[in-house]
Design an enzyme around this catalytic site. Structure first.
Site, PDB file in Angstrom:
ATOM      1  N   LYS A  55      74.725 -21.466 -33.773  1.00  0.00           N
ATOM      2  CA  LYS A  55      74.842 -21.246 -32.325  1.00  0.00           C
ATOM      3  C   LYS A  55      73.572 -20.587 -31.804  1.00  0.00           C
ATOM      4  CE  LYS A  55      79.825 -21.161 -32.457  1.00  0.00           C
ATOM      5  NZ  LYS A  55      81.035 -20.400 -32.725  1.00  0.00           N
ATOM      6  N   GLN A  99      83.265 -14.474 -32.427  1.00  0.00           N
ATOM      7  CA  GLN A  99      83.561 -15.449 -33.477  1.00  0.00           C
ATOM      8  C   GLN A  99      84.898 -15.097 -34.133  1.00  0.00           C
ATOM      9  OE1 GLN A  99      81.519 -18.229 -34.264  1.00  0.00           O
ATOM     10  NE2 GLN A  99      83.329 -18.798 -35.440  1.00  0.00           N
ATOM     11  N   ASP A 122      84.413 -19.688 -24.615  1.00  0.00           N
ATOM     12  CA  ASP A 122      85.324 -20.355 -25.555  1.00  0.00           C
ATOM     13  C   ASP A 122      86.539 -20.920 -24.808  1.00  0.00           C
ATOM     14  OD1 ASP A 122      84.688 -20.705 -28.208  1.00  0.00           O
ATOM     15  OD2 ASP A 122      85.289 -18.690 -28.835  1.00  0.00           O
TER      16      ASP A 122
END
Ligand code: NAD
Length: 299
Positions: A55, A99, A122
């Protein structure tokens, strides 16, 4: 026998990242804003470390700012929530991603709810989940968003098509089903308790497999000509001691029957990070009220 068309996620995601790079350059030049993504990793889970590294690399490549926060495994929930509060208030940060999974002593739900919904790239915050369900303008989870982009690119209009989503997770299955409803599909959500899964799949023009069971969906379940999006990523051991990645669909069988299919790897996988960058750009555009196409769910 004709073979299904391969839906190439590597190629599509490279094109998408190119577009994002150009747009980032444009808003840097004209609006003096640099989109910024903050990624928080708690602990040292090896798979999560790889994801976070990728990422970071992709974020930098497209000209955005990447803010990495790597915290020790014994970080308290309070410390993590404090960090998120700081990122929520930081004007250089437009997207925040923690994460998952977080260590067991931290409540993942609390963490997700602590992220400002307009920075929740997200798309897991209940506000964004609700907006997706009610047709509002929120941020959409990356993997379903990427799957939908591939579907629309291949099929054009999805209106009136029958879709089956296998899997009902909050990360993939449920948001995917909502996106398909938005596109006017008739949607079935199948899961581990579904009584006759092959029959449900045989009725579908679009099959989304998001199960986590290697090669579970067989070729003779697929309606001839159907479009198959295989979200699954499963590592299986080979007899020679090596391993390989396979999807949730038996590719060798399905490719003989389907009209089009995503390979694993190289299908949905690369779309996820590209859509994370897309969501960061979207969040940035909305926060700064920039009139660019990325301010909408997708162009
Ligand atoms: P999950 O474990 O949270 O959910 C799996 C779902 O599959 C559950 O809803 C369950 O009811 C259903 N299921 C399990 N066994 C079943 C069976 N025998 N028949 C029918 N349904 C069954 O998984 P997830 O997070 O949704 O991920 C699904 C797959 O997608 C995994 O392989 C994961 O690695 C992959 N994934 C890929 C990406 C990507 O970037 N491409 C992102 C997220 C997840």
């Amino acid at each position: 026998m004709t073979q299904a068309k391969l839906i190439d996620g590597n190629e599509f995601s490279a094109g998408l990242r190119e577009q994002i790079t150009a747009r980032v350059q444009e808003i840097r030049d004209h609006h003096h804003v640099i989109p910024g993504l903050a990624v928080v990793l708690v602990g040292e889970d090896p798979a999560s470390q790889v994801y976070v590294r990728n990422k970071h690399k992709r974020t930098i490549e497209c000209g955005m700012n990447s803010f990495e926060h790597r915290l020790p495994v014994d970080t308290s929930e309070h410390q993590l929530l404090n960090l998120i509060e700081g990122l929520n208030d930081d004007p250089a940060v437009h997207g925040i991603l923690v994460q998952l999974p977080v260590p067991k002593h931290i409540d993942a739900e609390k963490v997700i709810e602590a992220i400002r919904p307009d920075k929740d790239v997200d798309g897991f915050h209940p506000m964004n989940v609700g907006k997706l369900a009610s047709g509002g303008l929120g941020l959409i989870p990356c993997t379903p968003l990427g799957s939908m982009m591939l579907l629309r690119d291949h099929l054009g209009s999805l209106s009136g098509l029958k879709a089956v989503v296998i899997g009902r997770s909050n990360i993939v299955g449920k948001p995917m089903a909502h996106l398909l409803i938005r596109e006017s599909c008739t949607v079935t959500i199948a899961h581990s308790r579904t009584r006759d899964l092959p029959a449900e799949v045989r009725a579908a023009d679009i099959v989304i497999a998001a199960v986590g069971q290697p090669e579970m969906v067989r070729g003779d379940w697929i309606k001839p000509g159907a479009t198959v999006i295989d979200v699954g990523i499963n590592r299986i051991a080979l007899p020679d001691g090596k391993s390989k990645l396979v999807g949730d669909v038996n590719f060798a069988e399905a490719v003989q029957v389907a009209g089009a299919i995503t390979p694993v790897p190289g299908g949905v996988g690369p779309m996820t990070i590209a859509c994370l960058l897309r969501n960061t750009l979207t969040a940035c555009a909305r926060l700064h009220r920039l009139d660019i196409p990325e301010a909408k769910p997708w162009s």
